[in-house]
Each structure stands twice: as C-alpha cells, then as structure tokens.
Design an enzyme around this catalytic site. Structure first.
Site, PDB file in Angstrom:
ATOM      1  N   THR A  35      -4.426  -0.782  -6.941  1.00 22.57           N
ATOM      2  CA  THR A  35      -5.238   0.394  -7.264  1.00 22.57           C
ATOM      3  C   THR A  35      -4.451   1.676  -7.371  1.00 22.57           C
ATOM      4  O   THR A  35      -3.350   1.796  -6.829  1.00 22.57           O
ATOM      5  CB  THR A  35      -6.322   0.578  -6.167  1.00 22.57           C
ATOM      6  OG1 THR A  35      -7.244   1.571  -6.567  1.00 22.57           O
ATOM      7  CG2 THR A  35      -5.721   0.965  -4.835  1.00 22.57           C
ATOM      8  N   THR A  38     -10.415   0.211  -9.415  1.00 24.11           N
ATOM      9  CA  THR A  38      -9.304  -0.522  -8.809  1.00 24.11           C
ATOM     10  C   THR A  38      -9.254  -1.782  -9.630  1.00 24.11           C
ATOM     11  O   THR A  38     -10.067  -1.947 -10.545  1.00 24.11           O
ATOM     12  CB  THR A  38      -9.644  -0.835  -7.322  1.00 24.11           C
ATOM     13  OG1 THR A  38      -9.566   0.364  -6.575  1.00 24.11           O
ATOM     14  CG2 THR A  38      -8.731  -1.857  -6.684  1.00 24.11           C
ATOM     15  N   SER A  93      -7.727   0.900   3.784  1.00 24.42           N
ATOM     16  CA  SER A  93      -8.249   0.394   2.515  1.00 24.42           C
ATOM     17  C   SER A  93      -9.443  -0.527   2.756  1.00 24.42           C
ATOM     18  O   SER A  93      -9.650  -1.005   3.874  1.00 24.42           O
ATOM     19  CB  SER A  93      -7.140  -0.392   1.812  1.00 24.42           C
ATOM     20  OG  SER A  93      -7.640  -1.049   0.678  1.00 24.42           O
ATOM     21  N   SER A  94     -10.196  -0.773   1.695  1.00 24.94           N
ATOM     22  CA  SER A  94     -11.271  -1.773   1.750  1.00 24.94           C
ATOM     23  C   SER A  94     -10.936  -3.004   0.914  1.00 24.94           C
ATOM     24  O   SER A  94     -11.750  -3.931   0.812  1.00 24.94           O
ATOM     25  CB  SER A  94     -12.575  -1.185   1.201  1.00 24.94           C
ATOM     26  OG  SER A  94     -12.958  -0.074   1.948  1.00 24.94           O
ATOM     27  N   ASN A 110      -6.629   4.140  -6.701  1.00 26.03           N
ATOM     28  CA  ASN A 110      -7.811   4.644  -5.992  1.00 26.03           C
ATOM     29  C   ASN A 110      -8.876   5.034  -6.994  1.00 26.03           C
ATOM     30  O   ASN A 110      -9.539   4.174  -7.546  1.00 26.03           O
ATOM     31  CB  ASN A 110      -7.478   5.779  -5.021  1.00 26.03           C
ATOM     32  CG  ASN A 110      -8.646   6.050  -4.082  1.00 26.03           C
ATOM     33  OD1 ASN A 110      -9.451   5.157  -3.849  1.00 26.03           O
ATOM     34  ND2 ASN A 110      -8.756   7.246  -3.550  1.00 26.03           N
ATOM     35  N   GLY A 134     -14.158   0.269  -4.351  1.00 23.78           N
ATOM     36  CA  GLY A 134     -14.134   1.179  -3.202  1.00 23.78           C
ATOM     37  C   GLY A 134     -14.782   0.529  -2.002  1.00 23.78           C
ATOM     38  O   GLY A 134     -14.484  -0.621  -1.657  1.00 23.78           O
ATOM     39  N   ARG A 153       0.845  -1.197   0.000  1.00 27.24           N
ATOM     40  CA  ARG A 153       0.000   0.000   0.000  1.00 27.24           C
ATOM     41  C   ARG A 153       0.887   1.255   0.000  1.00 27.24           C
ATOM     42  O   ARG A 153       1.958   1.255   0.611  1.00 27.24           O
ATOM     43  CB  ARG A 153      -0.833  -0.049   1.290  1.00 27.24           C
ATOM     44  CG  ARG A 153      -1.789   1.088   1.506  1.00 27.24           C
ATOM     45  CD  ARG A 153      -2.976   0.973   0.629  1.00 27.24           C
ATOM     46  NE  ARG A 153      -4.100   1.759   1.119  1.00 27.24           N
ATOM     47  CZ  ARG A 153      -5.161   2.027   0.382  1.00 27.24           C
ATOM     48  NH1 ARG A 153      -5.266   1.582  -0.857  1.00 27.24           N
ATOM     49  NH2 ARG A 153      -6.159   2.720   0.888  1.00 27.24           N
ATOM     50  N   ASP A 176      -8.043   8.183   0.800  1.00 25.49           N
ATOM     51  CA  ASP A 176      -8.488   7.077   1.661  1.00 25.49           C
ATOM     52  C   ASP A 176      -8.192   7.333   3.137  1.00 25.49           C
ATOM     53  O   ASP A 176      -8.676   6.601   4.002  1.00 25.49           O
ATOM     54  CB  ASP A 176      -7.845   5.752   1.229  1.00 25.49           C
ATOM     55  CG  ASP A 176      -8.658   5.036   0.159  1.00 25.49           C
ATOM     56  OD1 ASP A 176      -9.804   5.451  -0.091  1.00 25.49           O
ATOM     57  OD2 ASP A 176      -8.152   4.068  -0.432  1.00 25.49           O
TER      58      ASP A 176
HETATM   59  O1  DON Z   1      -8.125   0.949  -1.011  1.00 24.13           O
HETATM   60  C1  DON Z   1      -9.305   1.194  -1.184  1.00 24.13           C
HETATM   61  O2  DON Z   1     -10.188   0.720  -0.508  1.00 24.13           O
HETATM   62  C2  DON Z   1      -9.698   2.102  -2.320  1.00 24.13           C
HETATM   63  N1  DON Z   1      -8.605   2.948  -2.660  1.00 24.13           N
HETATM   64  C3  DON Z   1     -10.115   1.244  -3.467  1.00 24.13           C
HETATM   65  C4  DON Z   1     -10.596   2.066  -4.603  1.00 24.13           C
HETATM   66  C5  DON Z   1     -11.431   1.322  -5.526  1.00 24.13           C
HETATM   67  O3  DON Z   1     -11.706   0.163  -5.380  1.00 24.13           O
HETATM   68  C6  DON Z   1     -11.954   2.078  -6.646  1.00 24.13           C
HETATM   69  N2  DON Z   1     -12.715   1.192  -7.487  1.00 24.13           N
HETATM   70  N3  DON Z   1     -13.590   0.854  -7.924  1.00 24.13           N
END
Ligand code: DON
Length: 598
Positions: free
Chosen positions: A426, A408, A479-480, A428, A501, A131, A450
C-alpha cells in the site's frame, strides 16, 4: 416447519429453546451445540428466497498448474508468465509487485510498504514485514500545533505524510531467500510496462482524473500522470512513465542500492527538501524490512497462517475466528440475524482491543498470546446478549467521526508445486501523499496517518489508537493489512487478502467464513456482499443488499445502528485449492481485479 427454521435465527425463541434444553447454565460451546439442526437448511439461509447474496455473478477462474489473482489484468498476466518460465510463487510475486507499481499507481508501489505471508510447498511458513518506518526526525507531536491540536491533513497529504518506503527492500529480501529466476528478469516486465506504456482501464483513468487538481497543486510544473493536452484520461489511453522506467532500471541494475542509495535516493531526498519533508539519506540507508514469526492458529479443522504485528490484521483475524468458533454459523445461515449479531459483536470487541494494545513490536510489547487465548476470548463474550446490541462505549470509551475508503492492493499466488504467496501492499490512501518524486516518477506513501497522531483522535479510517501506536523515530505504524494462508489437513487450502483500510480485517474474516461455513466457492465468497463494524464509530456499515429489509428492522429494534455504504467494501484477490487439486482464483468484481491461471 419453516416457522421453526426461522425461529432458530430469532434470538428470543432461541433463548427459550436453550433454556428448555439446558434448564441450567451451560458454557458457551455447549450452549451452541444445543441449537437444533434442521433438515433442509440451505447454505445462504435468509428469509427472502429471492435475495442474492452476491455483488455480481462472476465465475471463478480455474487453473491446474498455477494462479495469480491481483488488482490488474496486466499484473496477473506478468505473474503467470513468470510462473510459466519456471519461476516459483515468490518469483512471480516480485514481478507482480513491480508491475502493480506501474499499472495500478494508486496502490501498487515502490514508494510504500507491505507484508508477505509465504507458505512453502513443504508447509513451512514465513512472513516479511516491509512496512514503512517513521523518519528519524519523526516525533509523537509532529502533526500537532502549538496548542496540541491536530493540524488537519498534515499526516495525509504532502511531504510530511510519508514514512520511509519498504517495498524495494522487501522484494530484495524475498528474492535473496526464495526466488529462482534472476532479479533482472523479474524487473523487466514492469520496465516494459512503464516504457512502452499501459492501456488505462476506465477505473484507472477515473482515478487519475480524480487527483488531477491535487497533483498540480502539490507538484507544480509536474507532467507526471497528466495527459499532455491537459484533458482528462479515458479508457484505452496509453500511460507512459519514462522516469519510472529509469528508476526501475536502476533497481534492476543495482538492487537495493538502486533505490536506497545513488540517484533515486538523491532525487527522493531532494523531493523531501522541496516540500519540508523529513525523510533523509540516512533514513533510506538504514531502512531494513524484517522477517517475523507468523500468527498461526486453528479454526475448527483449519490452520490459519497470518501476519503478526505491526499489522493488527493477524491478531484481529485470529480473535474474530476464535470468538465465533463456538457458534453454529452454518446452521444459522449466511447473514441470518444471529450470525450477524455474533459477527458484529465479535468485531466490536476486537477493534477495541486493537486500539488499546496493538503497535510496533520493536517498540511496544503486544500481548498476542493473551489476546488470542480461549480464556480471554470467552471473557469477552460476558456482556453479550442476543436481546440487545452491546454499547461500544461500554466496551471502551470514545466518540469519533466517519471515514472514507481509499486504496491498497492485495495479490495471491500459487505455483505448480503448491508454494503460496499472499502480499498486501500500500501507499495508504489512494495515490498516497499525492507527491510524485520529481525525476523518479513514483508516488510517495501517506502511511504516517496510520500512526495514532494524537491519542483518541481518529485517522482517515476512523480508527483510533493510543500510546502503543504513537509516533517515534524509526517506528512502524500500525496496519490492518491481513494477508492470510489457510491449511486443511496439513495441505494448502486458501490464500486470501484485500485492501480497504479498517475494513480489511472484517472482509478477510467474512471471505474465509463464507467458504468454511457457508459452502461458497472462492469467487462466490469474493462476490458476496460484505459488512463492517469497527467498535467506533458504533455502527455497522453494509453493502446494498447484504441484509434483508426484515433483518435490518429486527437488528435496529435490538439497538444496532446500520448504515448502507455508498462505496463497496473490499477488493479481494484470493485462491482456493479445490478437492481435485486444481486452483480457483477469485478476484473482486468491485475492481479491475483479475485471476489468471494456467
Ligand atoms: O496499513 C493499513 O492498514 C492501511 N494503510 C491500509 C490502507 C488501505 O487499505 C487503503 N485501501 N483501501
């Protein structure tokens, strides 16, 4: 009889049965066991027999020796070619990560970060956290004005939105520890795609057209990702990325130093200085990805191996699985009222915990054990009733705006020996900060968004956070992302993950349950329509068709706020081991996602 079946999904009657059966208080698990089994209940029990639970009728891809499921057909092809050359799942993963940076520039990346969950053929597991980190000059108020108000957009677009990228260091670490093939060989397919060009899909072309204005505004004089004649991109056009090819060649020749030092680093720092960004040469030199202890837990007979903090994904997924475990979801049926209520209420509670407790474990103590313990989770059900939706404000306070879906990317790989990789990676938002490093040809992330840029203020996904996720120098943002591997009877069973996300966790949750509880194949589970609740805002988003009209009416009558999602939810890329040992790749028809097996 049919009425009786239906009544099993009707909360009031269900309560009456249970009261009659028990006549006294019973603990939750026992309560659920008392629900009568009905003969002939079918997998996708809904009242409307014509309802199709699927986004499309796409069929899964079956392979005997290996499988790569990713967001782009070219990247999946690259992965399988590496497997066929004798590479293992991690060799293929490194090659796919770099290929995606070329063919899927909205999310595939070298300017971003991600997470690996890896299970070896012998059943050992590893997770790598690559990350991004906040730059050394980052601080908790960096996106606030003098009055302490959030400066809109600063954490999302432009130079200040980026964290220090981790993807290249992550790939180097994976290569050092697990790969069989030479590093140079794993970079070559991506270099070829950058230099010879990639043929754009309709979706990739539309994505680039969508950001054309931002690209020009934020990168004056740039020619990157723009057609030479100034026109829009179309399906079938070839995108050549010569400077990205050169950057990849430096990484190919010098490994980590090809990105974090020398010419690439100089170009990146110069780019930052052009736009008042704060990533320095020191930030790049110091960046290190980190091996972490996986979150491992049981759901019925299955073992889940998933990503620990700084992703909230693993903790949240374990909580969700444990919260619903006592309930007879299979008997109730796919998207039956009670199934939905239990899943939505679990999601509400888990996202409230996420906001309060989760952050970078190098900076804050995350009470993982407690959050995933049976006692704690049982307590979380205390204020739940089938009669009425719980009010999110009663779970925790707050009131926030909506959120948008961006990009992502996730890929899953299994090799012929049964080694399995799940990587979610990602920038993001789609195309990250929309800043392309001049001379180096790659997008930078906007991962700083984030962080909780101000306590209680939602990020681009509507997620709120607190101190645990405040910005600090060199800290990682929450993060998710939820790359996950599942074992059954000590053997590899499933590899799952998705972008989306805040919806990542709930999509992974549903995709797993669709297989384990509702008997779907991998591809059916990916195709299945999804829904999402994240505590705040207090509403359940659902894909068109995911709930029947009657279910919608009844849930609304119980106080649920339901909102049909204009966009789709999730872009899953998953693999299931079938009873005969062959592999089923399930790739999402919502995108260009493709499984390739051999
Ligand atoms: O780390 C995370 O949770 C976000 N930055 C992920 C972003 C993401 O999945 C965007 N996509 N659809």
């Amino acid at each position: 009889m049919l009425t009786f079946y239906r009544s099993l999904t009707h909360p009031k009657q269900l309560t009456v049965y249970c009261l009659l059966l028990t006549a006294c208080y019973l603990p939750l698990a026992a309560f659920c066991q008392e629900v009568k089994e009905s003969k002939g209940v079918y997998q996708f029990l809904t009242e409307d027999p014509t309802q199709k639970p699927f986004f499309s009728d796409r069929q899964g891809v079956v392979g005997k020796n290996g499988m790569v499921a990713s967001a782009h057909p070219e990247a999946s092809r690259v992965g399988v070619e590496i497997l066929q050359k004798g590479g293992n799942a991690t060799d293929a993963a490194v090659a796919v990560q770099f290929a995606l940076a070329v063919v899927h520039p909205s999310a595939g990346n070298i300017g971003g970060g991600g997470f690996l969950v890896y299970r070896t053929k012998k059943g050992k597991n590893y997770t790598l956290d690559f990350r991004e980190k906040a730059p050394l000059q980052g601080h908790k108020d960096m996106y606030l004005d003098a009055d302490g108000n959030v400066i809109q957009g600063l954490s999302m677009t432009g130079h200040l939105a980026s964290g220090v990228p981790g993807s290249v260091d992550g790939m180097v670490k994976i290569h050092q520890k697990f790969c069989k093939l030479p590093w140079t060989e794993l970079l070559q397919p991506a270099i070829d795609l950058a230099e010879k060009g990639v043929v754009l899909t309709a979706r990739e072309a539309a994505g680039l057209n969508r950001i054309k204005n931002d690209l020009k505004k934020l990168n004056p004089n740039t020619t990157y990702f723009l057609r030479q004649d100034g026109r829009d991109w179309h399906l079938g056009d070839t995108l050549i990325q010569a400077d990205l090819g050169k950057t990849l060649r430096r990484i190919q020749a010098q490994g980590r130093a090809g990105f974090y030092e020398g010419e690439t680093a100089t170009l990146l720092v110069k780019e930052m200085q052009r736009g008042k960004g704060i990533i320095s040469a020191q930030d790049l030199q110091q960046y290190q990805s980190a091996w972490r202890k996986a979150i491992v837990g049981q759901y019925k007979g299955y073992k889940l191996i998933t990503m620990p903090p700084v992703s909230s994904g693993g903790v949240a997924l374990m909580q969700l699985m444990k919260l619903v475990e006592p309930y007879p979801l299979k008997r109730w049926g796919w998207h039956a009222d009670s199934t939905l209520q239990v899943m939505i209420e679990a999601e509400r509670r888990v996202y409230a915990d996420r906001a309060k407790f989760l952050g970078d474990p190098d900076f804050v103590k995350v009470p993982i054990k407690q959050l995933t313990s049976t006692d704690y989770l049982r307590q979380r059900w205390q204020d739940f009733s089938f009669d009425k939706a719980t009010d999110s404000k009663a779970v925790k306070g707050g009131d926030i705006a909506g959120y948008e879906s961006t990009e992502t990317t996730h890929f899953s790989i299994v090799d012929k020996d049964g080694n399995a990789v799940a990587i979610t990676t990602t920038l993001n938002g789609g195309y990250g900060s929309r800043i392309v490093v001049e001379g180096a040809g790659f997008f930078m992330n906007n991962e700083m968004d984030d962080f909780s840029i101000k306590p209680g203020v939602p990020n681009m996904f509507g997620l709120i956070g607190n101190k645990a996720n405040a910005i600090a120098p060199s800290k990682r943002m929450l993060s998710s992302m939820t790359p996950t591997i599942i074992e059954k009877d000590k053997k590899l069973y499933m590899v799952v993950g998705t972008p989306g996300g805040s919806t990542i966790i709930t999509s992974v949750f549903q995709t797993i349950l669709n297989v384990l509880e509702h008997g779907m194949t991998m591809q059916q589970s990916v195709n299945a329509l999804k829904f999402h609740h994240q505590w705040l805002p207090d509403k359940t988003l659902f894909e068109n068709g995911a709930f029947t009209e009657n279910t919608i009416k009844r849930l609304q009558a119980r106080g649920y706020i339901l909102e049909m999602q204009r966009n789709t939810i999730g872009r899953m890329d998953c693999i299931l081991v079938r009873p005969d040992g062959s592999l089923e790749g399930g790739s999402d028809p919502r995108g260009d996602d493709t499984s390739v097996g051999y």
